[in-house]
Enzyme design. Structure first.
Site, PDB file in Angstrom:
ATOM      1  N   ASN A   9       0.872  -1.170   0.000  1.00 60.61           N
ATOM      2  CA  ASN A   9       0.000   0.000   0.000  1.00 60.61           C
ATOM      3  C   ASN A   9       0.910   1.221   0.000  1.00 60.61           C
ATOM      4  O   ASN A   9       1.503   1.552   1.013  1.00 60.61           O
ATOM      5  CB  ASN A   9      -0.886  -0.016   1.259  1.00 60.61           C
ATOM      6  CG  ASN A   9      -1.658   1.278   1.436  1.00 60.61           C
ATOM      7  OD1 ASN A   9      -1.789   2.068   0.500  1.00 60.61           O
ATOM      8  ND2 ASN A   9      -2.172   1.497   2.637  1.00 60.61           N
ATOM      9  N   LYS A  11       0.156   4.283  -0.303  1.00 61.46           N
ATOM     10  CA  LYS A  11      -0.473   5.476   0.291  1.00 61.46           C
ATOM     11  C   LYS A  11      -0.225   6.705  -0.603  1.00 61.46           C
ATOM     12  O   LYS A  11      -0.120   6.559  -1.813  1.00 61.46           O
ATOM     13  CB  LYS A  11       0.028   5.714   1.713  1.00 61.46           C
ATOM     14  CG  LYS A  11      -0.009   4.461   2.574  1.00 61.46           C
ATOM     15  CD  LYS A  11       0.150   4.753   4.034  1.00 61.46           C
ATOM     16  CE  LYS A  11       0.271   3.458   4.805  1.00 61.46           C
ATOM     17  NZ  LYS A  11       0.082   3.627   6.237  1.00 61.46           N
ATOM     18  N   HIS A  96      -9.479   1.175   4.633  1.00 63.13           N
ATOM     19  CA  HIS A  96      -8.219   1.393   5.357  1.00 63.13           C
ATOM     20  C   HIS A  96      -8.487   2.344   6.530  1.00 63.13           C
ATOM     21  O   HIS A  96      -9.286   3.279   6.408  1.00 63.13           O
ATOM     22  CB  HIS A  96      -7.166   1.978   4.415  1.00 63.13           C
ATOM     23  CG  HIS A  96      -5.797   1.968   5.019  1.00 63.13           C
ATOM     24  ND1 HIS A  96      -5.393   2.899   5.934  1.00 63.13           N
ATOM     25  CD2 HIS A  96      -4.759   1.100   4.869  1.00 63.13           C
ATOM     26  CE1 HIS A  96      -4.149   2.613   6.325  1.00 63.13           C
ATOM     27  NE2 HIS A  96      -3.745   1.524   5.688  1.00 63.13           N
ATOM     28  N   GLU A  98      -6.914   4.760   7.673  1.00 58.10           N
ATOM     29  CA  GLU A  98      -6.685   6.188   7.389  1.00 58.10           C
ATOM     30  C   GLU A  98      -7.894   6.785   6.680  1.00 58.10           C
ATOM     31  O   GLU A  98      -8.219   7.963   6.873  1.00 58.10           O
ATOM     32  CB  GLU A  98      -5.389   6.349   6.568  1.00 58.10           C
ATOM     33  CG  GLU A  98      -4.165   6.086   7.434  1.00 58.10           C
ATOM     34  CD  GLU A  98      -2.950   5.550   6.690  1.00 58.10           C
ATOM     35  OE1 GLU A  98      -2.905   5.639   5.452  1.00 58.10           O
ATOM     36  OE2 GLU A  98      -2.046   5.029   7.372  1.00 58.10           O
ATOM     37  N   GLU A 168      -5.561  -4.965  10.394  1.00 58.12           N
ATOM     38  CA  GLU A 168      -4.538  -3.952  10.634  1.00 58.12           C
ATOM     39  C   GLU A 168      -4.830  -3.234  11.949  1.00 58.12           C
ATOM     40  O   GLU A 168      -5.638  -2.287  11.972  1.00 58.12           O
ATOM     41  CB  GLU A 168      -4.535  -2.928   9.496  1.00 58.12           C
ATOM     42  CG  GLU A 168      -4.244  -3.534   8.147  1.00 58.12           C
ATOM     43  CD  GLU A 168      -3.635  -2.514   7.192  1.00 58.12           C
ATOM     44  OE1 GLU A 168      -2.551  -2.770   6.695  1.00 58.12           O
ATOM     45  OE2 GLU A 168      -4.260  -1.455   6.986  1.00 58.12           O
ATOM     46  N   GLY A 174       2.301   2.202  10.761  1.00 56.54           N
ATOM     47  CA  GLY A 174       3.237   3.312  10.604  1.00 56.54           C
ATOM     48  C   GLY A 174       3.889   3.739  11.910  1.00 56.54           C
ATOM     49  O   GLY A 174       4.510   4.799  11.983  1.00 56.54           O
ATOM     50  N   SER A 214       3.310  -2.161  10.411  1.00 57.51           N
ATOM     51  CA  SER A 214       4.765  -2.198  10.622  1.00 57.51           C
ATOM     52  C   SER A 214       5.369  -3.576  10.341  1.00 57.51           C
ATOM     53  O   SER A 214       6.299  -4.013  11.030  1.00 57.51           O
ATOM     54  CB  SER A 214       5.109  -1.735  12.041  1.00 57.51           C
ATOM     55  OG  SER A 214       4.667  -0.406  12.230  1.00 57.51           O
TER      56      SER A 214
HETATM   57  C1  PEP Z   1      -0.839   0.111   5.966  1.00 53.23           C
HETATM   58  O1  PEP Z   1      -0.993   1.310   5.880  1.00 53.23           O
HETATM   59  O2  PEP Z   1      -1.636  -0.639   5.408  1.00 53.23           O
HETATM   60  C2  PEP Z   1       0.306  -0.384   6.736  1.00 53.23           C
HETATM   61  C3  PEP Z   1       0.292  -1.614   7.135  1.00 53.23           C
HETATM   62  O3  PEP Z   1       1.327   0.530   6.977  1.00 53.23           O
HETATM   63  P1  PEP Z   1       2.738   0.227   7.668  1.00 53.23           P
HETATM   64  O4  PEP Z   1       3.253  -1.069   7.089  1.00 53.23           O
HETATM   65  O5  PEP Z   1       3.594   1.398   7.289  1.00 53.23           O
HETATM   66  O6  PEP Z   1       2.492   0.118   9.131  1.00 53.23           O
END
Ligand code: PEP
Length: 252
Positions: A9, A11, A96, A98, A168, A174, A214
């Site tokens: 992803n 973003k 997601h 966000e 998630e 992040g 992460s």
């Molecule tokens: C995501 O935004 O789907 C995600 C898992 O981000 P990160 O790997 O940076 O935590």
């Protein structure tokens, strides 16, 4: 049998030239490995058609990061599921955290997005997950169950079977703070149970449930070794071809 999948992803990162370079690098790296999982990159809308033209779709899937909850019309600035499909993309991330947090997406709008994605031949990668407070006050499982029930349980078993889910935990996205492999496994097994209760064991067993938050080359192997973790949705670590490939090759 369900598939193992690693999906990036991106973003709101990379200009078009940067994105093309990254896509080409991932594509090239995949020529030299025998990937034991499906590999997907989800890029900004602006990149989709151009990236589609430079990747080998037999090795690398392409997806968007969102789509509109309407088919077409007076929705300035929105990108519809048919538009996404017309670029050659075949996946779309929906729900997601966000999008839920910053753009007010609710289960009601997500229900529409899922329906439109499926109607246009796109495979939704549907995200669910609790915030830190919910993890700490013991409601994480109820929250995740409600997210699934509210946005997805209107689907027929056949349509539900077309989805990819991504757990998630918002507190791990992040932040550099990963759920432990045991925490991920516990929630993934719970999610599979929720699906089984509604659609039966076969649908549940065939649903790929990815972990996101992460995930990086150093922790991917332990996470993916868990029986109910079928791969990862990768944010930050997907922005570098080497680290993304380090996660792809965590499947042996
Ligand atoms: C995501 O935004 O789907 C995600 C898992 O981000 P990160 O790997 O940076 O935590």
């Amino acid at each position: 049998m369900r598939k193992n999948i690693v999906a990036g992803n991106w973003k709101m990162n990379t200009t078009l030239p940067e994105g093309l370079e990254l896509a080409k690098n991932v594509n090239k790296a995949l020529e030299n490995v025998d990937a034991k999982c499906d590999v997907i990159i989800c890029t900004p809308f602006t990149h989709l058609a151009s990236v589609n033209a430079v990747i080998d779709k037999n090795k690398l899937g392409l997806g968007a990061e969102n789509c509109a909850d309407h088919r077409s019309g007076a929705y300035t600035g929105e990108i519809s599921a048919p538009m996404v499909a017309s670029t050659g993309a075949t996946y779309v991330i929906l729900g997601h955290s966000e999008r839920r947090q910053y753009y007010g997406e609710t289960s009601e709008t997500l229900k529409e997005k899922v329906a439109l994605a499926l109607e246009n031949g796109l495979t939704p990668i549907f995200c669910i997950g609790e915030v830190l407070e919910e993890r700490e006050n013991g409601t994480a499982f109820d929250v995740v169950k409600a997210q699934i029930e509210e946005a997805l349980f209107n689907l027929s078993a056949e349509d539900f079977g077309k989805l990819i889910l991504a757990y998630e935990p918002v507190w791990a996205i992040g932040t550099g703070k990963t759920a432990t492999d045991d925490q991920a496994e516990e929630m993934h097994a719970f999610i599979r149970g929720v699906i089984a209760d509604k659609y039966g064991k076969e649908v549940a067993e065939n649903t790929s449930i990815l972990y996101g938050g992460s995930c990086k080359p150093s922790n991917a192997k332990a996470l993916f070794a868990k029986p109910n973790v079928d791969g990862g949705l990768i944010g930050g670590a997907a922005l570098d071809a080497d680290s993304f490939m380090g996660i792809v090759t965590a499947f042996e």
